[in-house]
Design an enzyme around this catalytic site. Structure first.
Site, PDB file in Angstrom:
ATOM      1  N   CYS A   2       0.846  -1.185   0.000  1.00  0.00           N
ATOM      2  CA  CYS A   2       0.000   0.000   0.000  1.00  0.00           C
ATOM      3  C   CYS A   2       0.884   1.239   0.000  1.00  0.00           C
ATOM      4  O   CYS A   2       2.076   1.176   0.271  1.00  0.00           O
ATOM      5  CB  CYS A   2      -0.907   0.026   1.231  1.00  0.00           C
ATOM      6  SG  CYS A   2      -2.042  -1.376   1.345  1.00  0.00           S
ATOM      7  N   GLY A  30      -0.759   0.668  -4.958  1.00  0.00           N
ATOM      8  CA  GLY A  30      -2.069   0.088  -4.696  1.00  0.00           C
ATOM      9  C   GLY A  30      -3.123   0.657  -5.610  1.00  0.00           C
ATOM     10  O   GLY A  30      -3.252   1.877  -5.718  1.00  0.00           O
ATOM     11  N   ASN A 103       0.653   0.403   5.878  1.00  0.00           N
ATOM     12  CA  ASN A 103       1.302  -0.346   4.803  1.00  0.00           C
ATOM     13  C   ASN A 103       2.067  -1.486   5.443  1.00  0.00           C
ATOM     14  O   ASN A 103       2.961  -1.257   6.260  1.00  0.00           O
ATOM     15  CB  ASN A 103       2.258   0.550   4.014  1.00  0.00           C
ATOM     16  CG  ASN A 103       3.090  -0.237   3.009  1.00  0.00           C
ATOM     17  OD1 ASN A 103       2.627  -1.231   2.448  1.00  0.00           O
ATOM     18  ND2 ASN A 103       4.311   0.211   2.760  1.00  0.00           N
ATOM     19  N   GLY A 104       1.722  -2.718   5.092  1.00  0.00           N
ATOM     20  CA  GLY A 104       2.415  -3.871   5.643  1.00  0.00           C
ATOM     21  C   GLY A 104       1.456  -4.986   5.991  1.00  0.00           C
ATOM     22  O   GLY A 104       0.328  -5.050   5.480  1.00  0.00           O
ATOM     23  N   TYR A 266      11.079  -4.523  -7.408  1.00  0.00           N
ATOM     24  CA  TYR A 266       9.853  -4.370  -8.168  1.00  0.00           C
ATOM     25  C   TYR A 266       8.964  -3.205  -7.752  1.00  0.00           C
ATOM     26  O   TYR A 266       8.540  -2.422  -8.584  1.00  0.00           O
ATOM     27  CB  TYR A 266       9.036  -5.661  -8.071  1.00  0.00           C
ATOM     28  CG  TYR A 266       7.682  -5.613  -8.758  1.00  0.00           C
ATOM     29  CD1 TYR A 266       7.572  -5.754 -10.136  1.00  0.00           C
ATOM     30  CD2 TYR A 266       6.514  -5.419  -8.027  1.00  0.00           C
ATOM     31  CE1 TYR A 266       6.344  -5.712 -10.776  1.00  0.00           C
ATOM     32  CE2 TYR A 266       5.273  -5.368  -8.651  1.00  0.00           C
ATOM     33  CZ  TYR A 266       5.193  -5.519 -10.029  1.00  0.00           C
ATOM     34  OH  TYR A 266       3.976  -5.470 -10.647  1.00  0.00           O
TER      35      TYR A 266
END
Length: 511
Positions: A2, A30, A103-104, A266
């Site tokens: 995210c 996201g 985020n995570g 990535y």
């Protein structure tokens, strides 16, 4: 994965346009949902829904997002579902009113959910681990406030830092958090390993003074005209008051830098700098490492042209071609309006998207021995399709190089990699993977070379979480039972079932 952002502007300065612009820059992290919560005095204003940032927020929505501080989020689901109810930021009214973007992924969310219900007497309304983390933080902040003798609960910055330290004690996994405490300010913090990124920036306010921005990647700060202050350290918390004062404190007893290496492979934009490490430079080094091995391991192969798999394979391919003195060419045209196939649920959907996403330029392939370079190979369906495209376009031979090692273990810290049974490299040798994707030969990056390519930077990072390559999880709490449960929840059949349930839920909510 995210993207998160938090902003404290000057009083009277609308924060919503700043958050919107920041989220558009973080959109690559996201594409499932987006949300913004803003604060004006003691009042909150919010908008969140499934879709891209540009689709979720129209001018009519922006006009209602009043206030000079706020939090924003772009999401794709790792834990939980794709339903609109799980779009972030989340909110809880006690204490003070807390809005949180995460985020995570928590690896002990199931246990924490039970603790919240039985011990902390707090209700979690969704299946999202982000809501679990928010309630842990809120509970610890409330408990801290009860130690005071005043009749009314009041807020102290050190209460927030104490609550973060308790989050570190109770929560396991990877997390970068931006949370807004209504009327008081914005708080950002990272897990004790720094697995997920978070960076702080500052810019001059139109009427003088400072405006502060916290975000997942430096590229969002640059786009907003910020000066990069520094990365938030592993375990550290940074608090920005509503009036723009900055405070920070280390809230973990044993913090250590072990960020996720897949950010550099990535996910992160190449123009970002994460934990002092240039993503672009790391990807150049990945290409250089591959180039050094090709004359040794494939000396008898005549490569006529190096062609990247856009977009994340491009930088490594450019440097590889430069080092080997081989022409570099763009051989695929990308449709910019198709999402990232890596994070699309369902194998059939992904295969269909690959066909719509890339088209070969026959001139660059006809009669040539082509080396294709991609950032990684996960499921392999994209790689196989691209190799076949190259052959159909007239390539004599098709070689394939991956800038990352074989992906053979699940990522448990916030990247929704599939069940390991769906990895093409799971249970297969390099030669067998090569045969599966239809290449004439295949070269994977060596793990030690990938680590070396990413090391250094201004923060001096030497170690990374490389669990998806070697199965070593830095939090030390991952066992076979956990991985088995993860396998059952992440395989494509489970996701299809969940997608169907989400559709039923959305229809029910609309009625």
């Amino acid at each position: 994965m995210c993207g998160i952002i938090g902003v404290v502007a000057q009083f009277g300065q609308p924060v919503a346009p700043i958050l919107y612009d920041g989220l558009t820059v973080l959109q690559h992290r996201g594409q499932d949902a987006a949300g913004i919560v803003t604060c004006e005095g003691e009042h909150l204003y919010h908008r969140k829904a499934n879709g891209l940032v540009r689709d979720v927020f129209q001018q009519s929505h922006m006009d209602t997002l009043i206030g000079h501080m706020g939090v924003g989020h772009v999401r794709y689901p790792t834990a939980g579902t794709s339903s609109c109810a799980e779009a972030q930021p989340f909110y809880t009214n006690s204490p003070h009113g807390i809005s949180l973007a995460h985020n995570g992924n928590l690896t002990n969310a199931k246990e924490l959910r039970k603790q919240l219900y039985r011990k902390d007497l707090r209700h979690v309304n969704t299946s999202s681990d982000s809501e679990v983390l928010m309630n842990i933080f809120a509970h610890e902040l409330l408990e801290r406030g009860k130690t005071y003798l005043e009749e009314e609960l009041w807020f102290n910055i050190h209460d927030a830092f104490h609550a973060v330290s308790k989050v570190h004690e109770r929560c396991r996994g990877g997390y970068a958090i931006i949370t807004m405490i209504t009327g008081y300010g914005v708080l950002g913090f990272r897990d004790p390993w720094g697995i997920r990124p978070l960076i702080l920036g500052r810019r001059d306010a139109p009427n003088g003074g400072d405006e502060w921005v916290l975000a997942s990647e430096s590229v969002a700060l640059i786009a907003l005209g910020c000066e990069i202050v520094r990365d938030v350290e592993p375990g550290e918390a940074v608090f920005i008051t509503a009036s723009g004062e900055l405070y920070s404190q280390q809230c973990s007893e044993n913090p250590t830098y072990k960020p996720c290496i897949f950010e550099h492979v990535y996910f992160a934009r190449p123009d970002s700098v994460i934990d002092g490490i240039s993503v672009h430079r790391a990807r150049l080094k990945m290409g250089r490492k591959l180039a050094a091995r090709i004359p040794v391991e494939h000396a008898d192969s005549k490569i006529d042209v190096v062609i990247p798999v856009p977009d994340s394979g491009r930088i490594a391919a450019m440097e590889l071609a430069k080092d080997l003195d081989i022409p570099f060419r763009e051989g695929f045209v990308k449709n910019r309006y198709v999402g990232r196939t890596f994070i699309m649920p369902g194998q059939a959907i992904r295969k269909d998207s690959v066909r719509k996403k890339l088209n070969p330029i026959p001139y660059e392939f006809e009669g040539k021995n082509v080396l294709l370079v991609d950032d990684s190979i996960v499921r392999g369906n994209t790689s196989a399709k691209i190799v076949q495209m190259a052959r159909d376009a007239g390539a004599s031979k098709v070689f394939f190089a991956s800038a990352a090692p074989p992906v053979i273990h699940p990522n448990v810290y916030g990247i929704d990699m599939p069940a390991k049974s769906e990895y093409i490299a799971h249970g297969r040798s390099e030669e067998e993977v090569c045969e599966e994707i239809g290449a004439d030969w295949l070269m994977y990056q060596k793990l030690e070379d990938l680590i070396e390519a990413c090391q250094g930077g201004t923060c001096g990072v030497e170690e990374f979480d490389t669990s998806c390559f070697n199965g070593i999880y830095v939090t030390g709490d991952i066992d076979e039972d956990y991985l088995a449960d993860l396998e059952n929840s992440r395989n494509d059949s489970a996701k299809k079932k969940q997608m169907k349930n989400d559709e039923i839920l959305e229809i029910h909510n609309e009625q």
